[in-house]
Design a protein around this motif. Structure first.
Motif, mmCIF file in Angstrom:
data_model
loop_
_atom_site.group_PDB
_atom_site.id
_atom_site.type_symbol
_atom_site.label_atom_id
_atom_site.label_comp_id
_atom_site.label_asym_id
_atom_site.label_seq_id
_atom_site.Cartn_x
_atom_site.Cartn_y
_atom_site.Cartn_z
ATOM 1 N N PHE A 1 45.581 46.522 35.939
ATOM 2 C CA PHE A 1 45.935 45.850 37.182
ATOM 3 C C PHE A 1 46.374 46.817 38.270
ATOM 4 C CE2 PHE A 1 49.073 43.723 39.931
ATOM 5 C CZ PHE A 1 48.229 42.792 40.511
ATOM 6 N N PRO B 1 46.457 46.053 42.535
ATOM 7 C CA PRO B 1 46.055 45.176 43.644
ATOM 8 C C PRO B 1 45.264 45.878 44.729
ATOM 9 C CG PRO B 1 48.413 45.620 43.716
ATOM 10 C CD PRO B 1 47.916 46.156 42.405
ATOM 11 N N LYS C 1 36.585 42.634 39.196
ATOM 12 C CA LYS C 1 37.603 42.258 38.227
ATOM 13 C C LYS C 1 36.993 42.173 36.831
ATOM 14 C CE LYS C 1 40.441 39.660 41.505
ATOM 15 N NZ LYS C 1 41.058 38.340 41.829
ATOM 16 N N THR C 2 37.798 42.468 35.825
ATOM 17 C CA THR C 2 37.366 42.409 34.431
ATOM 18 C C THR C 2 38.419 41.652 33.620
ATOM 19 O OG1 THR C 2 38.491 44.392 33.611
ATOM 20 C CG2 THR C 2 36.380 44.715 34.760
ATOM 21 N N PRO C 3 38.124 41.315 32.364
ATOM 22 C CA PRO C 3 39.123 40.617 31.540
ATOM 23 C C PRO C 3 40.409 41.401 31.320
ATOM 24 C CG PRO C 3 36.935 40.356 30.586
ATOM 25 C CD PRO C 3 36.798 41.349 31.706
ATOM 26 N N SER D 1 41.719 43.608 33.723
ATOM 27 C CA SER D 1 42.265 44.139 34.976
ATOM 28 C C SER D 1 43.289 43.211 35.627
ATOM 29 C CB SER D 1 41.129 44.418 35.975
ATOM 30 O OG SER D 1 40.526 43.205 36.407
ATOM 31 N N SER D 2 43.632 42.117 34.964
ATOM 32 C CA SER D 2 44.572 41.168 35.552
ATOM 33 C C SER D 2 46.017 41.566 35.283
ATOM 34 C CB SER D 2 44.330 39.761 34.987
ATOM 35 O OG SER D 2 44.698 39.718 33.618
ATOM 36 N N GLN D 3 46.917 41.022 36.088
ATOM 37 C CA GLN D 3 48.348 41.233 35.853
ATOM 38 C C GLN D 3 48.754 40.644 34.500
ATOM 39 O OE1 GLN D 3 51.070 42.651 38.131
ATOM 40 N NE2 GLN D 3 51.686 42.765 35.986
ATOM 41 N N ASN D 4 48.163 39.512 34.162
ATOM 42 C CA ASN D 4 48.499 38.860 32.896
ATOM 43 C C ASN D 4 48.159 39.757 31.706
ATOM 44 O OD1 ASN D 4 49.299 36.868 31.076
ATOM 45 N ND2 ASN D 4 47.287 35.927 31.032
ATOM 46 N N PHE D 5 46.997 40.428 31.767
ATOM 47 C CA PHE D 5 46.631 41.294 30.647
ATOM 48 C C PHE D 5 47.618 42.450 30.523
ATOM 49 C CE2 PHE D 5 44.621 44.913 28.663
ATOM 50 C CZ PHE D 5 44.117 44.339 27.497
ATOM 51 N N ASP E 1 50.693 42.516 31.474
ATOM 52 C CA ASP E 1 51.948 41.950 30.970
ATOM 53 C C ASP E 1 51.864 41.672 29.473
ATOM 54 O OD1 ASP E 1 52.979 42.030 33.525
ATOM 55 O OD2 ASP E 1 52.666 39.890 33.924
ATOM 56 N N SER E 2 50.654 41.368 28.989
ATOM 57 C CA SER E 2 50.490 41.005 27.576
ATOM 58 C C SER E 2 50.823 42.162 26.642
ATOM 59 C CB SER E 2 49.065 40.508 27.303
ATOM 60 O OG SER E 2 48.121 41.577 27.262
#
Length: 238
Positions: free
Chosen positions: A184, A186, A192-194, A196-200, A202-203
């Motif tokens: 991630f 911004p 975007k990829t699976p 590259s998110s903030q959620n990933f 954070d996971s």
């Protein structure tokens, strides 16, 4: 240079995401730890082989590795065949690790399960005397690691072994964040990829916290085994 642990990943960042906490904990205790990346991750949507190489170098420094090497197998297309097995056998015999960590036995990315089987097979074959290998013009001695552990990646696989990494989660996240092109950011304008998110991102922490919850500590990492891990006394288990 003999290693205590050799962690092998299909791509640069596999090890960081999955078992960096365990590696950092052991390097802090003085263990010699190395990482081998099978590919350069050149098929990744974001970044390229060159940026991934530099990111891997930075992550290695954060983890305190004794060595890191990339075999430059073809991303997405390497096979579990004799040629690839022999390259890994040479490394196992060269570094003589007591423990090998490798990819998840089953995962979303096809290279992960392929890498898992490839490394597991090579660890077994490395102990066969009639397989001859040469390194630096010298015949190598046979070597089979005492244990092969498969770390957990995308899927929530039930672990056989759980390692307390409390106190090392921040350093693990720092190693993950070394891969600036992958996770991630911004300001990054690439697709975007699976992952590259903030959620990933954070996971990485909340999955470690959840495993920690199960064993009564702050953070943990899980592994599956190919054969049972044995203890001398039941009191060796905590």
């Amino acid at each position: 240079m003999k290693l205590d642990i050799l962690a092998i990943g299909a791509h640069p960042d596999d090890v960081e995401l999955s078992c960096a906490g365990t590696l950092i904990k052991e390097t802090t205790k003085g263990k010699r730890v190395g990482v081998v990346d099978l590919t350069q991750g050149e098929l990744g949507t974001r970044g390229n082989a060159e940026t991934r190489t530099e990111e891997a170098r930075q992550a290695a420094e954060i983890m305190g590795l004794a060595m890191r090497q990339n075999l430059k197998f073809r991303d997405g297309f390497f096979q579990n065949d004799e040629a690839h097995q022999l390259e890994i056998i040479k490394l196992i015999r060269k570094y003589q690790p007591e423990i090998v960590f490798c990819n998840a036995i089953h995962d979303r990315h096809i290279d992960h399960s392929k890498g898992s089987q490839l490394v597991g097979d090579a660890c077994f074959l490395s102990g066969l005397r009639k397989i001859e290998t040469i390194d630096d013009s010298k015949s190598q001695e046979v070597w089979r690691p005492k244990h092969v552990y498969h770390y957990i990646q995308w899927y929530d696989i039930t672990p056989d072994v759980v390692v307390d990494i409390s106190g090392y989660i921040n350093q693990k996240v720092e190693a993950v964040k070394a891969y600036k092109t992958q996770f991630f950011d911004p300001t990054n304008k690439e697709p975007k990829t699976p992952i590259s998110s903030q959620n990933f991102l954070d996971s990485v922490t909340y999955r470690a916290r959840d495993l920690g919850r199960i064993i009564g500590v702050d953070h943990a990492e899980g592994f599956t085994v190919e054969r049972y891990a044995a203890v001398d006394s039941i009191f060796d288990l905590i």
